[in-house]
Write a protein that holds these residues in place. Structure first.
Motif, PDB file in Angstrom:
ATOM      1  N   ILE A  41      -1.553  10.831  -4.746  1.00  0.00           N
ATOM      2  CA  ILE A  41      -2.415   9.942  -3.952  1.00  0.00           C
ATOM      3  C   ILE A  41      -1.832   8.529  -3.849  1.00  0.00           C
ATOM      4  CG2 ILE A  41      -4.705   8.881  -3.831  1.00  0.00           C
ATOM      5  CD1 ILE A  41      -5.802  11.568  -4.867  1.00  0.00           C
ATOM      6  N   PRO A  42      -1.437   7.884  -4.971  1.00  0.00           N
ATOM      7  CA  PRO A  42      -0.833   6.549  -4.807  1.00  0.00           C
ATOM      8  C   PRO A  42       0.469   6.580  -3.995  1.00  0.00           C
ATOM      9  CG  PRO A  42      -1.432   6.925  -7.099  1.00  0.00           C
ATOM     10  CD  PRO A  42      -1.638   8.214  -6.371  1.00  0.00           C
ATOM     11  N   LEU A  43       1.280   7.611  -4.189  1.00  0.00           N
ATOM     12  CA  LEU A  43       2.515   7.721  -3.416  1.00  0.00           C
ATOM     13  C   LEU A  43       2.209   7.876  -1.930  1.00  0.00           C
ATOM     14  CD1 LEU A  43       5.581   7.913  -3.316  1.00  0.00           C
ATOM     15  CD2 LEU A  43       5.350  10.377  -3.696  1.00  0.00           C
ATOM     16  N   ALA A  44       1.210   8.680  -1.609  1.00  0.00           N
ATOM     17  CA  ALA A  44       0.822   8.877  -0.209  1.00  0.00           C
ATOM     18  C   ALA A  44       0.358   7.560   0.406  1.00  0.00           C
ATOM     19  CB  ALA A  44      -0.273   9.928  -0.104  1.00  0.00           C
ATOM     20  N   LEU A  45      -0.449   6.802  -0.323  1.00  0.00           N
ATOM     21  CA  LEU A  45      -0.915   5.510   0.191  1.00  0.00           C
ATOM     22  C   LEU A  45       0.243   4.538   0.382  1.00  0.00           C
ATOM     23  CD1 LEU A  45      -4.191   5.120  -1.897  1.00  0.00           C
ATOM     24  CD2 LEU A  45      -3.967   5.751   0.515  1.00  0.00           C
ATOM     25  N   GLY A  51       4.873   2.955   6.237  1.00  0.00           N
ATOM     26  CA  GLY A  51       5.043   3.366   7.623  1.00  0.00           C
ATOM     27  C   GLY A  51       4.439   2.381   8.600  1.00  0.00           C
ATOM     28  N   ILE A  52       3.338   1.764   8.202  1.00  0.00           N
ATOM     29  CA  ILE A  52       2.703   0.766   9.064  1.00  0.00           C
ATOM     30  C   ILE A  52       3.605  -0.458   9.210  1.00  0.00           C
ATOM     31  CG2 ILE A  52       0.755  -0.843   9.211  1.00  0.00           C
ATOM     32  CD1 ILE A  52      -0.957   1.405   7.950  1.00  0.00           C
ATOM     33  N   PHE A  53       4.288  -0.826   8.123  1.00  0.00           N
ATOM     34  CA  PHE A  53       5.187  -1.976   8.148  1.00  0.00           C
ATOM     35  C   PHE A  53       6.629  -1.551   8.401  1.00  0.00           C
ATOM     36  CE2 PHE A  53       1.609  -3.525   5.565  1.00  0.00           C
ATOM     37  CZ  PHE A  53       1.256  -4.616   6.335  1.00  0.00           C
ATOM     38  N   SER A  54       6.818  -0.589   9.270  1.00  0.00           N
ATOM     39  CA  SER A  54       8.147  -0.035   9.528  1.00  0.00           C
ATOM     40  C   SER A  54       9.102  -1.023  10.190  1.00  0.00           C
ATOM     41  CB  SER A  54       8.036   1.219  10.377  1.00  0.00           C
ATOM     42  OG  SER A  54       7.488   0.897  11.643  1.00  0.00           O
ATOM     43  N   PHE A  55       8.595  -2.133  10.686  1.00  0.00           N
ATOM     44  CA  PHE A  55       9.472  -3.119  11.309  1.00  0.00           C
ATOM     45  C   PHE A  55      10.272  -3.899  10.259  1.00  0.00           C
ATOM     46  CE2 PHE A  55       5.317  -4.981  10.667  1.00  0.00           C
ATOM     47  CZ  PHE A  55       5.600  -6.191  10.041  1.00  0.00           C
ATOM     48  N   LEU A  66       4.811  11.500   6.479  1.00  0.00           N
ATOM     49  CA  LEU A  66       4.930  12.075   5.141  1.00  0.00           C
ATOM     50  C   LEU A  66       3.748  11.659   4.273  1.00  0.00           C
ATOM     51  CD1 LEU A  66       6.588  13.803   3.260  1.00  0.00           C
ATOM     52  CD2 LEU A  66       7.924  11.783   2.686  1.00  0.00           C
ATOM     53  N   GLY A  67       3.359  10.405   4.350  1.00  0.00           N
ATOM     54  CA  GLY A  67       2.189   9.938   3.605  1.00  0.00           C
ATOM     55  C   GLY A  67       0.916  10.638   4.047  1.00  0.00           C
ATOM     56  N   LEU A  68       0.751  10.827   5.353  1.00  0.00           N
ATOM     57  CA  LEU A  68      -0.434  11.532   5.860  1.00  0.00           C
ATOM     58  C   LEU A  68      -0.447  12.987   5.407  1.00  0.00           C
ATOM     59  CD1 LEU A  68      -0.720  10.047   9.451  1.00  0.00           C
ATOM     60  CD2 LEU A  68      -2.224   9.621   7.493  1.00  0.00           C
ATOM     61  N   MET A  69       0.723  13.608   5.370  1.00  0.00           N
ATOM     62  CA  MET A  69       0.787  14.997   4.895  1.00  0.00           C
ATOM     63  C   MET A  69       0.360  15.079   3.434  1.00  0.00           C
ATOM     64  SD  MET A  69       4.283  16.430   6.643  1.00  0.00           S
ATOM     65  CE  MET A  69       4.232  18.018   5.829  1.00  0.00           C
ATOM     66  N   LEU A  70       0.788  14.127   2.630  1.00  0.00           N
ATOM     67  CA  LEU A  70       0.406  14.137   1.216  1.00  0.00           C
ATOM     68  C   LEU A  70      -1.087  13.863   1.041  1.00  0.00           C
ATOM     69  CD1 LEU A  70       3.423  12.302  -0.419  1.00  0.00           C
ATOM     70  CD2 LEU A  70       2.818  14.718  -0.631  1.00  0.00           C
ATOM     71  N   ILE A  71      -1.627  12.938   1.822  1.00  0.00           N
ATOM     72  CA  ILE A  71      -3.069  12.658   1.740  1.00  0.00           C
ATOM     73  C   ILE A  71      -3.875  13.877   2.175  1.00  0.00           C
ATOM     74  CG2 ILE A  71      -4.946  11.329   2.786  1.00  0.00           C
ATOM     75  CD1 ILE A  71      -3.106   8.908   2.731  1.00  0.00           C
ATOM     76  N   ALA A  72      -3.385  14.592   3.181  1.00  0.00           N
ATOM     77  CA  ALA A  72      -4.103  15.764   3.691  1.00  0.00           C
ATOM     78  C   ALA A  72      -4.231  16.862   2.641  1.00  0.00           C
ATOM     79  CB  ALA A  72      -3.423  16.307   4.939  1.00  0.00           C
ATOM     80  N   GLN A  73      -3.393  16.843   1.623  1.00  0.00           N
ATOM     81  CA  GLN A  73      -3.524  17.814   0.533  1.00  0.00           C
ATOM     82  C   GLN A  73      -4.866  17.654  -0.174  1.00  0.00           C
ATOM     83  OE1 GLN A  73      -1.196  20.201  -0.965  1.00  0.00           O
ATOM     84  NE2 GLN A  73      -0.488  20.056   1.127  1.00  0.00           N
ATOM     85  N   PHE A  77     -10.620  17.071   5.812  1.00  0.00           N
ATOM     86  CA  PHE A  77     -10.859  16.838   7.240  1.00  0.00           C
ATOM     87  C   PHE A  77      -9.610  16.335   7.962  1.00  0.00           C
ATOM     88  CE2 PHE A  77     -12.029  12.704   5.466  1.00  0.00           C
ATOM     89  CZ  PHE A  77     -11.440  11.829   6.355  1.00  0.00           C
ATOM     90  N   LEU A  78      -8.581  15.922   7.233  1.00  0.00           N
ATOM     91  CA  LEU A  78      -7.325  15.519   7.867  1.00  0.00           C
ATOM     92  C   LEU A  78      -6.385  16.694   8.112  1.00  0.00           C
ATOM     93  CD1 LEU A  78      -6.368  12.256   5.954  1.00  0.00           C
ATOM     94  CD2 LEU A  78      -7.150  12.473   8.303  1.00  0.00           C
ATOM     95  N   GLN A  79      -6.658  17.826   7.498  1.00  0.00           N
ATOM     96  CA  GLN A  79      -5.732  18.950   7.572  1.00  0.00           C
ATOM     97  C   GLN A  79      -5.593  19.511   8.975  1.00  0.00           C
ATOM     98  OE1 GLN A  79      -7.020  21.660   4.538  1.00  0.00           O
ATOM     99  NE2 GLN A  79      -6.254  20.339   2.898  1.00  0.00           N
ATOM    100  N   ARG A  80      -6.688  19.733   9.657  1.00  0.00           N
ATOM    101  CA  ARG A  80      -6.615  20.318  11.000  1.00  0.00           C
ATOM    102  C   ARG A  80      -5.899  19.407  11.999  1.00  0.00           C
ATOM    103  NH1 ARG A  80     -11.442  23.365  13.112  1.00  0.00           N
ATOM    104  NH2 ARG A  80     -10.109  25.143  12.900  1.00  0.00           N
TER     105      ARG A  80
END
Length: 101
Positions: A41-45, A51-55, A66-73, A77-80
């Motif tokens: 969870i902390p790694l996903a966050l 990713g938001i600060f990708s600039f 990748l973070g969203l995939m880990l959070i979806a675990q 409701f994020l899985q679908r």
């Protein structure tokens, strides 16, 4: 939670793990285990924020999915939506790879 969406996410995780070097693949598989939740969870966050600060240097847009995939675990409701988005990206990627627009 849809079993189909969960299976689709599992397939994408295995695809990623198979393409990483051996240690990286083992880490991804370990990270997905239920016992690794306190690390996942902390790694996903961190990955989502990165990713938001990708600039900024070092950080990149690759961190967001990748973070969203880990959070979806852990957030059903994020899985679908994530499984559908990853499927769309995969179809586009394979289409381009095969020479289709």
């Amino acid at each position: 939670m849809s079993a189909e969406s969960r299976a689709e996410l599992n397939r994408h995780f295995e695809w990623i793990a198979d393409r990483l070097p051996e240690k990286g693949g083992r880490f991804v598989r370990w990270l997905r285990q239920p016992s690794s939740r306190l690390v996942r969870i902390p790694l996903a966050l961190f990955l989502v924020v990165g990713g938001i600060f990708s600039f900024l240097p070092i950080l990149g847009l690759w961190m967001l999915p990748l973070g969203l995939m880990l959070i979806a675990q852990d957030v059903p409701f994020l899985q679908r939506p994530l499984a559908h988005a990853l499927g769309w990206v995969e179809r586009k990627w394979l289409g381009r790879k095969n020479g289709q627009p």
